[in-house]
Design an enzyme around this catalytic site. Structure first.
Site, PDB file in Angstrom:
ATOM      1  N   ASN A 115       5.931  10.144 -11.081  1.00 41.67           N
ATOM      2  CA  ASN A 115       6.983   9.508 -11.883  1.00 41.67           C
ATOM      3  C   ASN A 115       6.906  10.142 -13.274  1.00 41.67           C
ATOM      4  O   ASN A 115       6.100  11.046 -13.516  1.00 41.67           O
ATOM      5  CB  ASN A 115       6.885   7.972 -11.863  1.00 41.67           C
ATOM      6  CG  ASN A 115       5.641   7.449 -12.553  1.00 41.67           C
ATOM      7  OD1 ASN A 115       4.969   8.178 -13.306  1.00 41.67           O
ATOM      8  ND2 ASN A 115       5.300   6.202 -12.311  1.00 41.67           N
TER       9      ASN A 115
ATOM     10  N   GLY B 255       0.877  -1.190   0.000  1.00 41.51           N
ATOM     11  CA  GLY B 255       0.000   0.000   0.000  1.00 41.51           C
ATOM     12  C   GLY B 255       0.899   1.219   0.000  1.00 41.51           C
ATOM     13  O   GLY B 255       1.843   1.295   0.799  1.00 41.51           O
ATOM     14  N   LYS B 256       0.617   2.161  -0.891  1.00 40.99           N
ATOM     15  CA  LYS B 256       1.527   3.302  -1.028  1.00 40.99           C
ATOM     16  C   LYS B 256       1.673   4.084   0.276  1.00 40.99           C
ATOM     17  O   LYS B 256       2.756   4.534   0.621  1.00 40.99           O
ATOM     18  CB  LYS B 256       1.065   4.215  -2.160  1.00 40.99           C
ATOM     19  CG  LYS B 256       1.223   3.546  -3.514  1.00 40.99           C
ATOM     20  CD  LYS B 256       0.870   4.446  -4.655  1.00 40.99           C
ATOM     21  CE  LYS B 256       0.801   3.656  -5.949  1.00 40.99           C
ATOM     22  NZ  LYS B 256       2.088   3.009  -6.313  1.00 40.99           N
ATOM     23  N   GLY B 257       0.563   4.254   1.011  1.00 36.43           N
ATOM     24  CA  GLY B 257       0.618   5.021   2.254  1.00 36.43           C
ATOM     25  C   GLY B 257       1.539   4.353   3.263  1.00 36.43           C
ATOM     26  O   GLY B 257       2.523   4.954   3.739  1.00 36.43           O
TER      27      GLY B 257
ATOM     28  N   THR C  34      10.363  11.589 -10.262  1.00 34.39           N
ATOM     29  CA  THR C  34      11.255  10.425 -10.251  1.00 34.39           C
ATOM     30  C   THR C  34      11.257   9.817 -11.650  1.00 34.39           C
ATOM     31  O   THR C  34      10.249   9.874 -12.362  1.00 34.39           O
ATOM     32  CB  THR C  34      10.821   9.374  -9.208  1.00 34.39           C
ATOM     33  OG1 THR C  34       9.507   8.907  -9.532  1.00 34.39           O
ATOM     34  CG2 THR C  34      10.823   9.950  -7.804  1.00 34.39           C
TER      35      THR C  34
ATOM     36  N   THR D 243       9.188  -2.753  -7.166  1.00 30.70           N
ATOM     37  CA  THR D 243       7.943  -2.383  -6.486  1.00 30.70           C
ATOM     38  C   THR D 243       8.265  -1.527  -5.258  1.00 30.70           C
ATOM     39  O   THR D 243       9.102  -1.912  -4.438  1.00 30.70           O
ATOM     40  CB  THR D 243       7.174  -3.654  -6.017  1.00 30.70           C
ATOM     41  OG1 THR D 243       7.142  -4.591  -7.078  1.00 30.70           O
ATOM     42  CG2 THR D 243       5.767  -3.308  -5.557  1.00 30.70           C
TER      43      THR D 243
ATOM     44  N   SER E 141      16.561   0.440  -2.357  1.00 29.01           N
ATOM     45  CA  SER E 141      15.367  -0.370  -2.089  1.00 29.01           C
ATOM     46  C   SER E 141      15.076  -1.380  -3.194  1.00 29.01           C
ATOM     47  O   SER E 141      14.475  -2.411  -2.944  1.00 29.01           O
ATOM     48  CB  SER E 141      14.143   0.526  -1.874  1.00 29.01           C
ATOM     49  OG  SER E 141      13.627   0.982  -3.108  1.00 29.01           O
TER      50      SER E 141
ATOM     51  N   ASP F 118       7.765   4.769  -3.561  1.00 26.65           N
ATOM     52  CA  ASP F 118       7.352   4.955  -2.160  1.00 26.65           C
ATOM     53  C   ASP F 118       8.568   5.217  -1.272  1.00 26.65           C
ATOM     54  O   ASP F 118       8.515   6.047  -0.360  1.00 26.65           O
ATOM     55  CB  ASP F 118       6.594   3.717  -1.660  1.00 26.65           C
ATOM     56  CG  ASP F 118       5.300   3.508  -2.420  1.00 26.65           C
ATOM     57  OD1 ASP F 118       4.738   4.511  -2.899  1.00 26.65           O
ATOM     58  OD2 ASP F 118       4.856   2.351  -2.544  1.00 26.65           O
TER      59      ASP F 118
HETATM   60  P1  ATP Z   1       6.946   2.269  -8.306  1.00 19.75           P
HETATM   61  O1  ATP Z   1       5.594   2.642  -8.848  1.00 19.75           O
HETATM   62  O2  ATP Z   1       7.503   0.966  -8.852  1.00 19.75           O
HETATM   63  O3  ATP Z   1       7.077   2.385  -6.832  1.00 19.75           O
HETATM   64  P2  ATP Z   1       7.746   4.781  -9.486  1.00 19.75           P
HETATM   65  O4  ATP Z   1       7.410   4.664 -10.937  1.00 19.75           O
HETATM   66  O5  ATP Z   1       6.869   5.566  -8.602  1.00 19.75           O
HETATM   67  O6  ATP Z   1       7.992   3.336  -8.880  1.00 19.75           O
HETATM   68  P3  ATP Z   1      10.448   5.337 -10.267  1.00 19.75           P
HETATM   69  O7  ATP Z   1      10.564   6.648 -10.944  1.00 19.75           O
HETATM   70  O8  ATP Z   1      10.471   4.120 -11.131  1.00 19.75           O
HETATM   71  O9  ATP Z   1       9.196   5.379  -9.295  1.00 19.75           O
HETATM   72  O10 ATP Z   1      11.643   5.139  -9.224  1.00 19.75           O
HETATM   73  C1  ATP Z   1      11.791   5.933  -8.058  1.00 19.75           C
HETATM   74  C2  ATP Z   1      13.248   5.983  -7.666  1.00 19.75           C
HETATM   75  O11 ATP Z   1      13.704   4.631  -7.430  1.00 19.75           O
HETATM   76  C3  ATP Z   1      14.182   6.517  -8.737  1.00 19.75           C
HETATM   77  O12 ATP Z   1      14.271   7.932  -8.674  1.00 19.75           O
HETATM   78  C4  ATP Z   1      15.487   5.824  -8.387  1.00 19.75           C
HETATM   79  O13 ATP Z   1      16.133   6.486  -7.299  1.00 19.75           O
HETATM   80  C5  ATP Z   1      15.025   4.466  -7.879  1.00 19.75           C
HETATM   81  N1  ATP Z   1      15.038   3.452  -8.953  1.00 19.75           N
HETATM   82  C6  ATP Z   1      13.980   2.934  -9.596  1.00 19.75           C
HETATM   83  N2  ATP Z   1      14.371   2.031 -10.534  1.00 19.75           N
HETATM   84  C7  ATP Z   1      15.729   1.983 -10.460  1.00 19.75           C
HETATM   85  C8  ATP Z   1      16.762   1.253 -11.162  1.00 19.75           C
HETATM   86  N3  ATP Z   1      16.461   0.389 -12.145  1.00 19.75           N
HETATM   87  N4  ATP Z   1      18.050   1.481 -10.813  1.00 19.75           N
HETATM   88  C9  ATP Z   1      18.380   2.358  -9.833  1.00 19.75           C
HETATM   89  N5  ATP Z   1      17.465   3.070  -9.152  1.00 19.75           N
HETATM   90  C10 ATP Z   1      16.159   2.887  -9.450  1.00 19.75           C
HETATM   91  O1  RIB Z   2       3.812   1.457  -4.864  1.00 18.72           O
HETATM   92  C1  RIB Z   2       3.754   0.079  -4.617  1.00 18.72           C
HETATM   93  C2  RIB Z   2       2.442  -0.257  -3.970  1.00 18.72           C
HETATM   94  O2  RIB Z   2       1.393   0.001  -4.879  1.00 18.72           O
HETATM   95  C3  RIB Z   2       2.297  -1.720  -3.602  1.00 18.72           C
HETATM   96  O3  RIB Z   2       2.764  -2.018  -2.311  1.00 18.72           O
HETATM   97  C4  RIB Z   2       0.812  -1.973  -3.770  1.00 18.72           C
HETATM   98  O4  RIB Z   2       0.144  -2.199  -2.572  1.00 18.72           O
HETATM   99  C5  RIB Z   2       0.256  -0.756  -4.510  1.00 18.72           C
HETATM  100  O5  RIB Z   2      -0.478   0.035  -3.667  1.00 18.72           O
END
Ligand code: ATP
Ligand code: RIB
Length: 290
Positions: A181, A37-39, A205, A233, A267, A237
């Site tokens: 993102n 969960g994002k929160g 990001t 994943t 992470s 967050d």
């Molecule tokens: P998610 O929805 O999977 O949580 P997101 O799309 O919100 O991710 P991203 O922009 O993909 O977020 O990634 C957030 C941060 O995580 C990036 O700014 C970077 O610091 C780190 N990150 C993500 N993917 C990578 C990768 N392949 N290698 C290194 N750092 C990464």
């Molecule tokens: O950002 C990742 C999260 O998105 C997962 O933990 C899932 O629960 C969805 O909410």
């Protein structure tokens, strides 16, 4: 105090070599149940770094809900405002990990019981926070209510606009930072309500490329370090939780982004949304090596 107002989900994570075609059945290689969960993910990210974090949200009155509250407490998150609700189940996210990426279906369940009325009763908790962290896995009218209370009390607000929904024009003045993102940022900026001056609120990001923010009308890129990716994943967050933590500790925008980008990159080297979220010591030692 950092207050995170958002979702708590149980992540049902299946790993498979490739995504199935419509109507096709495949044999997966692994299944795990994780806290997500994002929160809650963002709350855990900030708490692991040492933040004083309060979670506001709803879980079902099922075993998932009870377990999640105890787990969060063990992670050092304050859970007095995580309420069990009777008429629905704890939120779930069915996650498929394949082809180096993930796809997610969220069933909000109890997360949608976090209504503006519930928030009204928690006004003081919002007003006495230094930073409020929000996402869009709870009702939009609840997010709006939180923004109204927070801006009235001059609390820093960070909105992670995920999963994406259009941002109402009147929210912009109540948002301190917004953390899309790459895809969400494109949709935000395409909106007819979007004004150039809002760019300075955007911290975008961009996966393995890092993070982009705007200062004095100039785009600044903070590159992400190269890491061995296990599961992305919760990368966003981790960024959000860490960004909130470092802002709360008084760091400037540039420095908070630099720390948060590295926490997020660290992470993705472990499995599960929360599996690889670093402690402050782990983050510092990673930064010394990079
Ligand atoms: P998610 O929805 O999977 O949580 P997101 O799309 O919100 O991710 P991203 O922009 O993909 O977020 O990634 C957030 C941060 O995580 C990036 O700014 C970077 O610091 C780190 N990150 C993500 N993917 C990578 C990768 N392949 N290698 C290194 N750092 C990464
Ligand atoms: O950002 C990742 C999260 O998105 C997962 O933990 C899932 O629960 C969805 O909410």
């Amino acid at each position: 105090m950092i207050t995170v107002i958002g979702s708590l989900n149980i992540d049902l994570v299946t790993s498979v070599d490739r995504y199935p075609k419509l109507g096709e059945t495949l044999l997966g290689s692994n299944f795990q149940t994780k806290y997500g969960g994002k929160g809650a993910n963002q709350a855990v990210a900030a708490a692991r770094l040492g933040g004083t974090v309060r979670m506001v949200g709803c879980v079902g009155s099922d075993s998932y809900g009870d377990d999640y509250r105890s787990y969060l407490q063990n992670e050092g998150v304050l859970v007095d405002n995580v309420e069990p609700v009777t008429h629905t189940s704890t939120g779930t996210a069915s996650i498929t990990i394949a082809e180096g990426d993930n796809s997610i279906i969220v069933v909000p369940g109890a997360n949608f019981a976090l209504t503006p009325e519930v928030i009204e009763a928690k006004k003081d908790a919002i007003a006495n926070s230094k930073v409020i962290l929000l996402q869009l896995e709870i009702p939009m009218e609840t997010v709006e209510k939180v923004l109204e209370i927070a801006s009235e009390h001059k609390v820093i607000t960070i909105l992670n606009p995920a999963p994406f929904q259009p941002i109402p024009a009147h929210w912009w003045n109540m948002i301190t930072y917004i953390t899309p993102n790459e895809h969400e940022a494109a949709m935000l900026m395409e909106s007819p309500d979007f004004k150039e001056e809002y760019k300075e609120k955007i911290i975008m990001t961009n996966g393995s490329k890092g993070v982009v923010f705007y200062q004095d009308s100039k785009e600044q890129l903070i590159p992400a370090p190269k890491v061995e990716v296990v599961d992305t994943t919760g990368a966003g967050d981790t960024f959000n939780g860490a960004f909130a933590y470092f802002l709360h500790e008084g760091k400037g925008l540039d420095e908070a982004c630099r720390y948060a980008v590295r926490a997020a990159s660290l992470s993705v080297t472990k499995f599960g949304a929360q599996g690889g979220m670093p402690t402050l010591e782990e983050l510092k030692s990673f930064m010394d090596q990079n």
